[in-house]
Design a protein around this motif. Structure first.
Motif, short mmCIF file in Angstrom:
data_model
loop_
_atom_site.label_atom_id
_atom_site.label_comp_id
_atom_site.label_asym_id
_atom_site.label_seq_id
_atom_site.Cartn_x
_atom_site.Cartn_y
_atom_site.Cartn_z
N TYR A 75 0.84 -1.19 0.00
CA TYR A 75 0.00 0.00 0.00
C TYR A 75 0.87 1.25 0.00
O TYR A 75 1.93 1.28 0.63
N LYS A 135 -5.24 9.47 1.56
CA LYS A 135 -5.22 8.69 0.33
C LYS A 135 -4.64 7.31 0.62
O LYS A 135 -3.68 7.18 1.38
N SER A 175 -3.66 3.81 -1.58
CA SER A 175 -3.53 3.17 -2.89
C SER A 175 -2.97 1.76 -2.72
O SER A 175 -2.06 1.54 -1.92
N LEU A 177 -0.97 -0.27 -10.21
CA LEU A 177 -2.02 0.28 -9.37
C LEU A 177 -3.29 -0.56 -9.52
O LEU A 177 -3.81 -0.71 -10.63
N SER A 201 -6.02 -0.25 -6.92
CA SER A 201 -7.12 0.57 -6.44
C SER A 201 -6.58 1.85 -5.82
O SER A 201 -5.44 1.90 -5.34
N ASP A 202 -7.42 2.87 -5.85
CA ASP A 202 -7.04 4.19 -5.37
C ASP A 202 -8.22 4.76 -4.59
O ASP A 202 -9.35 4.76 -5.09
N GLU A 228 -9.49 8.13 -2.29
CA GLU A 228 -9.29 9.48 -1.78
C GLU A 228 -10.31 9.74 -0.68
O GLU A 228 -11.52 9.55 -0.90
#
Length: 343
Positions: A227, A241, A243, A250, A252-253, A255
């Motif tokens: 992560y 954040k 990620s 990547l 998943s992201d 916010e």
């Protein structure tokens, strides 16, 4: 000779300046890391128990899924949207958890989304999973008549109990940070973080604010997963954040926005973006609709009522039973079917 000497002095001065800047940067990072760990420890004292209610919306483009095989083509067969809701009850003092989730899940045989309702419980010693047939039935899908509704999974859950990002993000508000190699579990809801949990620590700018970028140690079990976490020191080291990466790609992201409550800055809403196919993301928008600090808890909050006719699976014996009602002996499902062939 003078020119050479002058250049040497200038070169040494440049190196000294660079070294000084690096030292100052490292010192500032260390200071903020110390503050971060202190903030997270303080967060663990804001409540003895907690109730959260979360609502959200999911958008799944048809082509965000890969092909199952050449005959079936793309799954699902159309773009989909659905609402989700989660209720999370946390007992930090006694390490008990109840999570109720109402969502939808992709059903491969019909290539469409169907209702998905489940309750996951940990009562301090045992895990339970409850999937009532009536709440998992729709016009397009009906579970089997003798499908198990209650799963007695013993002292170990199926997979990782806190595998939902909802759980992980809400627990960060209480200073309990999930990593692959030091996961938060119902047996230990409040886990203390240390700097060795993080492979990388550096200062970054995020939305105009000075933050800390943390990279967790790669997963020992999954090999290439880790992560990237961005922490905002100005808001009690809230995580803004999150990620997820696998093999440096990547996956998943997320916010996260926070709001100031009577107990400090806590997650309020967030957007999750998943990349099954890089250019066609799946998105989830989630919002905390209600939070209750220190709700009064009862033992029954962490139990499922057993009703007559309920099919129960016991993982310890790998057996299925049918209930005759509370306090009555359970009947092996095979025996029940032999006695009731027409039902």
């Amino acid at each position: 000779m003078c020119c050479i000497r002058s250049n040497c002095v200038l070169s040494f001065g440049c190196w000294l300046l660079i070294f000084t800047n690096l030292s100052n940067g490292a010192e500032k990072t260390d200071t903020l890391m110390t503050k971060m760990l202190s903030d997270w420890n303080a967060r663990q004292k804001i409540a003895d128990s907690m109730l959260y209610e979360i609502r959200g919306h999911v958008i799944v483009p048809r082509d965000s899924y890969l092909r199952i095989d050449e005959n079936q083509g793309v799954t699902p067969i159309h773009d989909s949207e659905y609402n989700v809701s989660t209720e999370l009850l946390l007992d930090f003092q006694n390490n008990r958890v109840r999570r109720t989730e109402e969502s939808e899940v992709l059903c491969a045989p019909i290539r469409s989304f169907i209702p998905y309702y489940e309750v996951d419980l940990y009562d301090g010693t045992q895990y339970f999973n409850y999937q009532p047939i009536d709440k998992n039935t729709s016009d397009s899908w009906k579970p089997g008549k003798y499908q198990s509704e209650l799963h007695l999974t013993g002292s170990r859950p199926y997979g990782m109990f806190f595998s939902h990002y909802i759980d992980i993000l809400l627990l960060t508000g209480h200073g309990s940070i999930y990593t692959h190699n030091s996961p938060v579990t119902p047996q230990k809801l409040l886990r203390t973080s240390v700097t060795s949990h993080f492979f990388k620590q550096e200062l970054v700018k995020y939305k105009g604010r000075q933050c800390i970028l943390l990279q967790t140690m790669p997963s020992k079990l999954r090999g290439k997963g880790y992560y990237n976490i961005i922490v905002d020191p100005a808001h009690e080291s809230a995580i803004v954040k999150w990620s997820s990466f696998y093999r440096d790609q990547l996956y998943s992201d997320i916010e996260i926005e926070h709001e100031l409550t009577k107990q400090g800055w806590l997650p309020a809403r967030w957007t999750e973006t998943y990349y099954s196919k890089p250019k066609i993301p799946i998105t989830k928008t989630m919002c905390v609709k209600r939070r209750v600090f220190n709700p009064k808890l009862k033992d029954s909050d962490f139990k499922i009522e057993i009703t007559p006719g309920m099919v129960i699976y016991d993982r310890a014996t790998n057996s299925e039973f049918i209930s005759s009602g509370p306090g009555k002996p359970m009947i092996p499902l095979k025996e029940w079917k032999l006695k009731h062939p027409d039902e």
